[in-house]
Scaffold this motif. Structure first.
Motif, PDB file in Angstrom:
ATOM      1  N   ALA A  85     -17.277   0.471  17.199  1.00  0.00           N
ATOM      2  CA  ALA A  85     -15.654   0.471  17.087  1.00  0.00           C
ATOM      3  C   ALA A  85     -14.991   0.760  15.768  1.00  0.00           C
ATOM      4  CB  ALA A  85     -14.905  -1.325  17.374  1.00  0.00           C
ATOM      5  N   PHE A  86     -14.221   1.783  16.076  1.00  0.00           N
ATOM      6  CA  PHE A  86     -13.838   2.274  14.423  1.00  0.00           C
ATOM      7  C   PHE A  86     -12.362   2.780  14.719  1.00  0.00           C
ATOM      8  CE2 PHE A  86     -18.066   3.958  14.785  1.00  0.00           C
ATOM      9  CZ  PHE A  86     -18.636   3.990  13.745  1.00  0.00           C
ATOM     10  N   HIS A  87     -11.358   2.629  12.957  1.00  0.00           N
ATOM     11  CA  HIS A  87     -10.075   2.956  13.741  1.00  0.00           C
ATOM     12  C   HIS A  87      -9.349   4.757  13.403  1.00  0.00           C
ATOM     13  CE1 HIS A  87      -9.077   0.714   9.773  1.00  0.00           C
ATOM     14  NE2 HIS A  87      -8.094   0.895  10.033  1.00  0.00           N
ATOM     15  N   MET A  88      -8.650   4.978  13.094  1.00  0.00           N
ATOM     16  CA  MET A  88      -8.586   6.339  12.915  1.00  0.00           C
ATOM     17  C   MET A  88      -7.979   6.539  11.542  1.00  0.00           C
ATOM     18  SD  MET A  88      -6.478   7.902  16.425  1.00  0.00           S
ATOM     19  CE  MET A  88      -7.591   7.539  17.196  1.00  0.00           C
ATOM     20  N   ASP A  89      -6.538   5.489  11.376  1.00  0.00           N
ATOM     21  CA  ASP A  89      -6.192   5.732  10.258  1.00  0.00           C
ATOM     22  C   ASP A  89      -5.606   4.369   9.675  1.00  0.00           C
ATOM     23  OD1 ASP A  89      -4.174   5.059  12.336  1.00  0.00           O
ATOM     24  OD2 ASP A  89      -2.990   6.901  12.344  1.00  0.00           O
ATOM     25  N   GLU A  90      -4.659   4.206   8.724  1.00  0.00           N
ATOM     26  CA  GLU A  90      -5.126   3.567   7.607  1.00  0.00           C
ATOM     27  C   GLU A  90      -3.824   3.851   6.375  1.00  0.00           C
ATOM     28  OE1 GLU A  90      -3.447   0.424   7.371  1.00  0.00           O
ATOM     29  OE2 GLU A  90      -5.443  -0.553   7.902  1.00  0.00           O
ATOM     30  N   TYR A  91      -2.406   2.727   6.401  1.00  0.00           N
ATOM     31  CA  TYR A  91      -1.965   2.613   5.046  1.00  0.00           C
ATOM     32  C   TYR A  91      -2.579   2.489   4.028  1.00  0.00           C
ATOM     33  CZ  TYR A  91       2.021   2.406   8.284  1.00  0.00           C
ATOM     34  OH  TYR A  91       2.594   2.410   9.940  1.00  0.00           O
ATOM     35  N   ILE A  92      -1.841   3.552   3.106  1.00  0.00           N
ATOM     36  CA  ILE A  92      -1.970   2.872   1.952  1.00  0.00           C
ATOM     37  C   ILE A  92      -1.821   2.361   1.059  1.00  0.00           C
ATOM     38  CG2 ILE A  92      -2.684   4.176  -1.067  1.00  0.00           C
ATOM     39  CD1 ILE A  92      -3.728   6.405   0.783  1.00  0.00           C
ATOM     40  N   GLU A  93      -2.341   0.873  -0.099  1.00  0.00           N
ATOM     41  CA  GLU A  93      -2.004   0.294  -0.922  1.00  0.00           C
ATOM     42  C   GLU A  93      -1.320  -1.003   0.306  1.00  0.00           C
ATOM     43  OE1 GLU A  93      -0.288   2.588  -4.194  1.00  0.00           O
ATOM     44  OE2 GLU A  93      -1.962   2.509  -4.689  1.00  0.00           O
ATOM     45  N   LEU A  94      -0.617  -0.942   0.577  1.00  0.00           N
ATOM     46  CA  LEU A  94       0.063  -1.970   1.666  1.00  0.00           C
ATOM     47  C   LEU A  94      -1.185  -3.811   1.113  1.00  0.00           C
ATOM     48  CD1 LEU A  94       1.263  -2.209   5.639  1.00  0.00           C
ATOM     49  CD2 LEU A  94       2.343  -2.342   2.836  1.00  0.00           C
ATOM     50  N   PRO A  95      -1.086  -4.897   0.394  1.00  0.00           N
ATOM     51  CA  PRO A  95      -1.070  -6.074   0.249  1.00  0.00           C
ATOM     52  C   PRO A  95      -2.496  -6.009   1.874  1.00  0.00           C
ATOM     53  CG  PRO A  95       0.709  -6.238   0.221  1.00  0.00           C
ATOM     54  CD  PRO A  95       0.590  -4.372   1.084  1.00  0.00           C
ATOM     55  N   GLU A  96      -3.701  -6.499   1.409  1.00  0.00           N
ATOM     56  CA  GLU A  96      -4.610  -6.815   2.050  1.00  0.00           C
ATOM     57  C   GLU A  96      -4.174  -7.275   3.337  1.00  0.00           C
ATOM     58  OE1 GLU A  96      -9.567  -8.307   1.741  1.00  0.00           O
ATOM     59  OE2 GLU A  96      -8.943  -7.435   0.271  1.00  0.00           O
ATOM     60  N   ASN A  97      -3.430  -8.712   3.105  1.00  0.00           N
ATOM     61  CA  ASN A  97      -3.250  -9.968   4.644  1.00  0.00           C
ATOM     62  C   ASN A  97      -1.767  -9.287   5.053  1.00  0.00           C
ATOM     63  OD1 ASN A  97      -1.359 -10.061   1.850  1.00  0.00           O
ATOM     64  ND2 ASN A  97      -2.096 -12.400   2.066  1.00  0.00           N
ATOM     65  N   ASP A  98      -1.540  -8.164   4.459  1.00  0.00           N
ATOM     66  CA  ASP A  98      -0.057  -7.903   5.413  1.00  0.00           C
ATOM     67  C   ASP A  98      -0.449  -7.217   6.858  1.00  0.00           C
ATOM     68  OD1 ASP A  98       2.010  -6.381   6.271  1.00  0.00           O
ATOM     69  OD2 ASP A  98       2.690  -5.534   4.075  1.00  0.00           O
ATOM     70  N   SER A 118     -20.255  -3.714  16.130  1.00  0.00           N
ATOM     71  CA  SER A 118     -20.003  -3.369  15.131  1.00  0.00           C
ATOM     72  C   SER A 118     -18.439  -3.022  15.171  1.00  0.00           C
ATOM     73  CB  SER A 118     -20.788  -2.345  13.899  1.00  0.00           C
ATOM     74  OG  SER A 118     -20.398  -0.716  14.455  1.00  0.00           O
ATOM     75  N   THR A 119     -17.870  -3.254  13.740  1.00  0.00           N
ATOM     76  CA  THR A 119     -16.919  -2.645  13.568  1.00  0.00           C
ATOM     77  C   THR A 119     -16.394  -1.995  12.502  1.00  0.00           C
ATOM     78  OG1 THR A 119     -15.732  -5.216  12.797  1.00  0.00           O
ATOM     79  CG2 THR A 119     -15.378  -4.525  15.304  1.00  0.00           C
ATOM     80  N   ASN A 120     -15.386  -1.515  12.210  1.00  0.00           N
ATOM     81  CA  ASN A 120     -15.916  -0.334  11.445  1.00  0.00           C
ATOM     82  C   ASN A 120     -14.323   0.103  10.185  1.00  0.00           C
ATOM     83  OD1 ASN A 120     -18.717   0.264  11.299  1.00  0.00           O
ATOM     84  ND2 ASN A 120     -17.971   0.605  12.814  1.00  0.00           N
ATOM     85  N   TYR A 121     -13.761  -0.574   8.820  1.00  0.00           N
ATOM     86  CA  TYR A 121     -12.569  -0.179   9.339  1.00  0.00           C
ATOM     87  C   TYR A 121     -12.652   0.932   7.641  1.00  0.00           C
ATOM     88  CZ  TYR A 121     -11.973  -5.471  10.778  1.00  0.00           C
ATOM     89  OH  TYR A 121     -12.533  -6.342  11.836  1.00  0.00           O
ATOM     90  N   ILE A 122     -11.421   1.851   7.541  1.00  0.00           N
ATOM     91  CA  ILE A 122     -10.880   1.762   6.634  1.00  0.00           C
ATOM     92  C   ILE A 122     -10.186   0.994   5.433  1.00  0.00           C
ATOM     93  CG2 ILE A 122      -9.506   4.005   5.623  1.00  0.00           C
ATOM     94  CD1 ILE A 122      -9.530   5.521   8.348  1.00  0.00           C
ATOM     95  N   ASN A 123     -10.145   1.107   4.306  1.00  0.00           N
ATOM     96  CA  ASN A 123      -9.479   0.412   3.131  1.00  0.00           C
ATOM     97  C   ASN A 123      -8.568   1.019   2.369  1.00  0.00           C
ATOM     98  OD1 ASN A 123      -9.502  -1.081   1.192  1.00  0.00           O
ATOM     99  ND2 ASN A 123     -10.579  -1.635   0.457  1.00  0.00           N
ATOM    100  N   GLY A 124      -7.338   0.728   2.593  1.00  0.00           N
ATOM    101  CA  GLY A 124      -6.742   1.861   2.485  1.00  0.00           C
ATOM    102  C   GLY A 124      -6.037   0.666   0.866  1.00  0.00           C
ATOM    103  N   ASN A 125      -6.459  -0.479   0.411  1.00  0.00           N
ATOM    104  CA  ASN A 125      -6.646  -0.323  -1.267  1.00  0.00           C
ATOM    105  C   ASN A 125      -7.466   0.107  -1.674  1.00  0.00           C
ATOM    106  OD1 ASN A 125      -4.214  -1.761  -1.853  1.00  0.00           O
ATOM    107  ND2 ASN A 125      -4.943  -3.001   0.634  1.00  0.00           N
TER     108      ASN A 125
END
Length: 265
Positions: A85-98, A118-125
């Motif tokens: 599993a993948f996700h396609m977009d992510e905000y930049i600089e929201l707190p990690e636990n937001d 597997s789950t595969n995340y984009i890291n916006g931070n």
């Protein structure tokens, strides 16, 4: 075969038309639409797993996907342990636990409920956003998408490819973008943020070519606020001003609508 019966029942309840290569299915309401989309997607997963060891799926994060994701995770005949599993977009600089991050949305709606391989995340931070984009692009090259499940924004965007940054021939698979005002306002309209000033101005997104590289694309779009974007998807010129219109060129794309989102077509 039970999956075939479910698929046929889902199609029977739909009003179907074609727009270019795009199959357009319209249902009476968003619950029926979401259930039908889940039936068709799960059927396709099982078909692919008869031919290959794993299936790679990209998921969208938005309230428009709620009924679809809720129905999809009830598909017990799918071997989810064979799905990446993948996700396609992510905000930049929201707190990690937001809880407003798209990682949080997908974890709550589906990722934590199913035993994916597997789950595969984009890291916006990430400290280096460019490096993060390249890392995720490399991951997508390693695990080419079989299925893309997405929505359409009020401004016609796919993922965070708003009209001003959409590029049908983008050389990148993943990039940083500045969100336009219509996109940011939609996040308030959807109830994800209480006011515009809270919505991040920048995000990481998979590009149009990355999304279109999926073997099968399933686009779930309910609600009256999406009616104009749906109309442009089906009747608009296939240009970056209407990013979602590119779906009409995909060989295996299906658009799922409810009564409200289809009101202008």
């Amino acid at each position: 075969m039970e999956n075939e019966d479910v698929r046929r029942d889902a199609m029977h309840r739909a009003s179907t038309r074609n727009a270019g290569n795009l199959t357009v299915n319209t249902y009476k309401d968003r619950v029926t639409m979401g259930g039908a989309a889940a039936a068709i997607v799960s059927d396709k997963i099982n078909q692919l797993l008869e031919q290959q060891e794993f299936v790679n799926i990209i998921f969208a994060s938005a309230p428009s996907q709620n009924q679809f994701l809720s129905a999809l995770k009830e598909k017990t005949l799918v071997d989810w342990n064979c799905v990446n599993a993948f996700h396609m977009d992510e905000y930049i600089e929201l707190p990690e636990n937001d809880q407003r991050t798209f990682v949080s949305f997908l974890n709550k709606k589906i990722f934590h409920d199913l035993d994916f391989h597997s789950t595969n995340y984009i890291n916006g931070n990430a400290a280096d956003i460019g490096a993060e984009c390249r890392r995720y692009a490399k991951l997508l090259a390693q695990y080419p998408p079989d299925i893309v499940c997405l929505g359409i924004g009020e401004n016609g965007h796919l993922a965070f490819n708003d009209p001003h940054v959409a590029n049908f021939n983008d050389p990148l698979m993943v990039k940083m973008v500045k969100l336009d005002s219509a996109c940011r306002q939609q996040q308030v309209n959807d109830g994800c943020f209480t006011q515009l000033s809270e919505v991040p101005a920048y995000a990481i997104t998979l590009t149009i070519p990355a999304l279109m590289s999926g073997k099968y694309v399933y686009c779930i779009v309910p609600g009256e606020k999406k009616a104009n974007a749906v109309c442009n998807t089906i009747y608009g010129d296939i240009i970056e001003k209407y990013p979602s219109a590119i779906l009409r060129k995909h060989a295996n794309a299906t658009l799922f609508l409810d009564k409200d989102s289809s009101s202008l077509i």
